[in-house]
Enzyme design. Structure first.
Site, PDB file in Angstrom:
ATOM      1  N   TYR A  37     -15.128   8.113  -9.858  1.00 55.76           N
ATOM      2  CA  TYR A  37     -14.893   6.706  -9.489  1.00 55.76           C
ATOM      3  C   TYR A  37     -15.464   5.784 -10.569  1.00 55.76           C
ATOM      4  O   TYR A  37     -14.770   4.908 -11.098  1.00 55.76           O
ATOM      5  CB  TYR A  37     -15.579   6.454  -8.145  1.00 55.76           C
ATOM      6  CG  TYR A  37     -15.532   5.035  -7.629  1.00 55.76           C
ATOM      7  CD1 TYR A  37     -14.335   4.390  -7.395  1.00 55.76           C
ATOM      8  CD2 TYR A  37     -16.721   4.366  -7.319  1.00 55.76           C
ATOM      9  CE1 TYR A  37     -14.311   3.098  -6.878  1.00 55.76           C
ATOM     10  CE2 TYR A  37     -16.701   3.083  -6.797  1.00 55.76           C
ATOM     11  CZ  TYR A  37     -15.498   2.454  -6.589  1.00 55.76           C
ATOM     12  OH  TYR A  37     -15.482   1.192  -6.067  1.00 55.76           O
ATOM     13  N   ASP A  49       0.870  -1.178   0.000  1.00 57.71           N
ATOM     14  CA  ASP A  49       0.000   0.000   0.000  1.00 57.71           C
ATOM     15  C   ASP A  49       0.904   1.224   0.000  1.00 57.71           C
ATOM     16  O   ASP A  49       2.135   1.099   0.005  1.00 57.71           O
ATOM     17  CB  ASP A  49      -0.964  -0.027   1.211  1.00 57.71           C
ATOM     18  CG  ASP A  49      -2.291   0.659   0.880  1.00 57.71           C
ATOM     19  OD1 ASP A  49      -2.254   1.821   0.434  1.00 57.71           O
ATOM     20  OD2 ASP A  49      -3.343   0.035   1.060  1.00 57.71           O
TER      21      ASP A  49
HETATM   22  N1  SER Z   1     -18.494   0.626  -1.868  1.00 57.79           N
HETATM   23  C1  SER Z   1     -18.214   1.426  -3.027  1.00 57.79           C
HETATM   24  C2  SER Z   1     -18.473   2.850  -2.768  1.00 57.79           C
HETATM   25  O1  SER Z   1     -19.386   3.134  -2.033  1.00 57.79           O
HETATM   26  C3  SER Z   1     -19.031   0.991  -4.190  1.00 57.79           C
HETATM   27  O2  SER Z   1     -18.398  -0.051  -4.824  1.00 57.79           O
HETATM   28  O3  SER Z   1     -17.808   3.683  -3.296  1.00 57.79           O
END
Ligand code: SER
Length: 317
Positions: free
Chosen positions: A137, A32
């Protein structure tokens, strides 16, 4: 030798001991971004955005397989989209490119329900569907999925991926995702008997419990390559629930637990994700299944978090 990136994150924290138990202590290198502490063994500091050090680590430790978990989750990614882009997209590109150059046997890259968007069907989403996410994301994870498929088809790199729903667990306390409420709520329930939820009471999302999430990843890793027809991501989930439904399950077990709702920007993210996804491709091609339904999950979470917080007794009314 297996390299795990992002080993201090929500999944890595539990995946590393799981892999060590299964394949042997000395067969796993965890890594990490933070410096090693005195107590960690088999851990190296590694920044996935730095391809040279990644390649050096692959050579030095004679890495044959990679579980690439390093990533910035949805909520943190909206606070710092530049970081999410660099870690999720450049980092994944570096892992794939290094894996290709060093003839790595298998690369496992978990993906997410974050790849879906408002145009995706709302329920029972199949693995192959519309992917038009609205978060950094999600955008980076769609690109990572497409890259995984590209490296498989063009270079024959054995890349495998599944799309995790929200993961519930009691070990690492997540702080960067949209689905974190489903973990946080247990700590507040056990400790304070009150919780303010940042999602709407009726915001239904797909979820699963960590032991099932770990087993699914290892089952996918161990599957025969020719069984796997989907290379950009298999949908997996155990159940779907709303915050109000989860609250109901917890308050059956903890008397006097109270909740209120103050939706913030994370509810805006969750609103673009589907309510449930269809795991049947994963079930058919590599035998995905889960042990923990919601009641079993809630019992196990309360038991372990109570122990962790030093509160004894199963029902502390
Ligand atoms: N657990 C993740 C998030 O909330 C979704 O894959 O970003």
């Amino acid at each position: 030798m297996i390299l795990v990136t992002g080993s201090s994150g929500q999944i890595g924290t539990e995946l590393v001991p799981y892999l060590r138990e299964r394949y042997g202590r000395n067969e796993i290198i965890s890594s990490d971004i933070t410096d090693p502490t005195g107590t960690q063994t088999g851990y190296i500091k590694l920044d996935v955005t730095d391809r040279e050090s990644l390649e050096r680590a692959i050579e030095k430790y004679k890495i044959t397989d990679i579980f690439h978990l390093a990533g910035i989750l949805s909520a943190k990614g909206e606070k710092d989209p530049d970081l999410a882009y660099r870690v999720n997209l450049n980092g994944t590109y570096n892992v794939l490119e290094a894996a290709k150059r060093h003839s790595i046997d298998r690369v496992i890259i978990p993906s997410t329900i974050g790849v879906f968007g408002p145009e995706t069907p709302r329920t029972g989403v199949p693995s192959i569907t519309v992917l038009r996410p609205r978060t950094m994301y999600g955008i980076t994870k769609v690109a990572a999925e497409l890259l995984a498929q590209y490296y498989f088809e063009k270079f024959g790199l054995d890349v495998r991926s599944l799309r995790y729903p929200g993961i519930i667990s009691y070990m690492a306390e997540p702080t960067a995702g949209t689905t974190d409420y489903a973990v946080e709520i247990f700590y507040y329930a056990v400790r304070l008997k009150r919780y303010t939820c940042y999602l709407r009471r009726d915001r239904r999302l797909p979820m699963m419990y960590m032991p099932d999430a770990l087993r699914a990843l290892v089952d996918l890793y161990e599957a025969k390559s020719e069984q796997l027809k989907i290379r950009n991501g298999y949908n997996v989930q155990a159940y779907s629930f709303t915050p109000e439904e989860l609250y109901g399950k917890i308050s059956e077990r903890i008397n006097g637990f109270e909740i209120d709702y103050r939706p913030d920007y994370r509810d805006g993210i969750a609103a673009t994700w589907p309510e449930s996804i269809d795991s049947s491709d994963a079930a058919k091609e590599w035998g995905f299944k889960f042990d923990y339904d919601l009641d079993k999950t809630v019992d196990d979470m309360i038991e372990h978090i109570s122990e962790k917080l030093g509160i004894s007794g199963k029902h502390f009314a």
